[in-house]
Design a protein around this motif. Structure first.
Motif, PDB file in Angstrom:
ATOM      1  N   GLY A  97       0.782  -1.221   0.000  1.00 26.73           N
ATOM      2  CA  GLY A  97       0.000   0.000   0.000  1.00 26.73           C
ATOM      3  C   GLY A  97       0.812   1.269   0.000  1.00 26.73           C
ATOM      4  O   GLY A  97       0.263   2.365   0.185  1.00 26.73           O
ATOM      5  N   GLY A  98       2.120   1.147  -0.208  1.00 26.40           N
ATOM      6  CA  GLY A  98       2.959   2.330  -0.213  1.00 26.40           C
ATOM      7  C   GLY A  98       3.776   2.438  -1.475  1.00 26.40           C
ATOM      8  O   GLY A  98       3.638   1.632  -2.387  1.00 26.40           O
ATOM      9  N   SER A  99       4.611   3.463  -1.522  1.00 33.48           N
ATOM     10  CA  SER A  99       5.437   3.709  -2.703  1.00 33.48           C
ATOM     11  C   SER A  99       6.715   2.884  -2.641  1.00 33.48           C
ATOM     12  O   SER A  99       7.284   2.672  -1.572  1.00 33.48           O
ATOM     13  CB  SER A  99       5.793   5.193  -2.795  1.00 33.48           C
ATOM     14  N   THR A 100       7.165   2.446  -3.790  1.00 34.52           N
ATOM     15  CA  THR A 100       8.425   1.718  -3.858  1.00 34.52           C
ATOM     16  C   THR A 100       9.586   2.665  -3.589  1.00 34.52           C
ATOM     17  O   THR A 100       9.490   3.879  -3.766  1.00 34.52           O
ATOM     18  CB  THR A 100       8.602   1.054  -5.221  1.00 34.52           C
ATOM     19  N   ASN A 101      10.691   2.064  -3.168  1.00 38.51           N
ATOM     20  CA  ASN A 101      11.878   2.839  -2.824  1.00 38.51           C
ATOM     21  C   ASN A 101      13.087   2.170  -3.452  1.00 38.51           C
ATOM     22  O   ASN A 101      13.238   0.946  -3.357  1.00 38.51           O
ATOM     23  CB  ASN A 101      12.036   2.894  -1.298  1.00 38.51           C
ATOM     24  N   VAL A 120      20.545   2.359  -8.541  1.00 38.29           N
ATOM     25  CA  VAL A 120      19.787   1.484  -9.449  1.00 38.29           C
ATOM     26  C   VAL A 120      18.564   2.176 -10.042  1.00 38.29           C
ATOM     27  O   VAL A 120      17.877   1.590 -10.895  1.00 38.29           O
ATOM     28  CB  VAL A 120      19.354   0.180  -8.743  1.00 38.29           C
ATOM     29  N   LYS A 121      18.286   3.390  -9.628  1.00 37.98           N
ATOM     30  CA  LYS A 121      17.122   4.102 -10.153  1.00 37.98           C
ATOM     31  C   LYS A 121      17.200   4.228 -11.665  1.00 37.98           C
ATOM     32  O   LYS A 121      18.238   4.579 -12.214  1.00 37.98           O
ATOM     33  CB  LYS A 121      17.016   5.494  -9.522  1.00 37.98           C
ATOM     34  N   GLY A 122      16.083   3.932 -12.328  1.00 36.92           N
ATOM     35  CA  GLY A 122      16.030   4.015 -13.770  1.00 36.92           C
ATOM     36  C   GLY A 122      16.502   2.760 -14.477  1.00 36.92           C
ATOM     37  O   GLY A 122      16.318   2.621 -15.688  1.00 36.92           O
ATOM     38  N   ARG A 123      17.106   1.837 -13.738  1.00 33.89           N
ATOM     39  CA  ARG A 123      17.590   0.592 -14.332  1.00 33.89           C
ATOM     40  C   ARG A 123      16.880  -0.635 -13.768  1.00 33.89           C
ATOM     41  O   ARG A 123      16.655  -1.612 -14.499  1.00 33.89           O
ATOM     42  CB  ARG A 123      19.107   0.443 -14.092  1.00 33.89           C
TER      43      ARG A 123
END
Length: 115
Positions: free
Chosen positions: A54-58, A63-66
């Protein structure tokens, strides 16, 4: 007790992709979060991505964007799609679940990025 079984690791060339899977079983009454950490040789275990219920991924900045984390709640499974892999992504990847009983860890799966 919660049991976690990871799969999908292996050897891949730089720029390649892998998809990790982790299936949870056992005393799963309420999963608060599922996610992935990794540990490279000689380094501490670090967060890769988490998916709270129920929450946002972190994601880790590295690794963001990949990488993309996703969950199939009906199958108690969490996935990690890893694209544009780099040699520095080489590590043992561990999945985890957070439940009312605390945090459980899988046995880990090796990811090696090398030409």
């Amino acid at each position: 007790q919660v049991q976690l079984v990871e799969s999908g690791g292996g050897l891949v060339q730089p720029g390649g992709s892998l998809r990790l899977s982790c299936v949870a079983s056992g005393s799963i009454f309420s999963i608060n979060a599922m996610g992935w950490y990794r540990q490279a040789p000689g380094k501490q275990r670090e967060l890769v991505a988490t998916s709270p219920s129920g929450g946002s991924t972190n994601y880790a900045d590295s690794v963001k964007g990949r990488f993309t984390i996703s969950r199939d709640n009906a199958k108690n499974t969490v996935y990690l799609q890893m694209n544009s892999l780099k040699p520095e992504d080489t590590a043992v990847y561990y999945c985890h679940t957070d439940t009312m009983f605390g945090r459980s860890w899988g046995q880990g799966t090796q990811v090696t990025v090398s030409s």
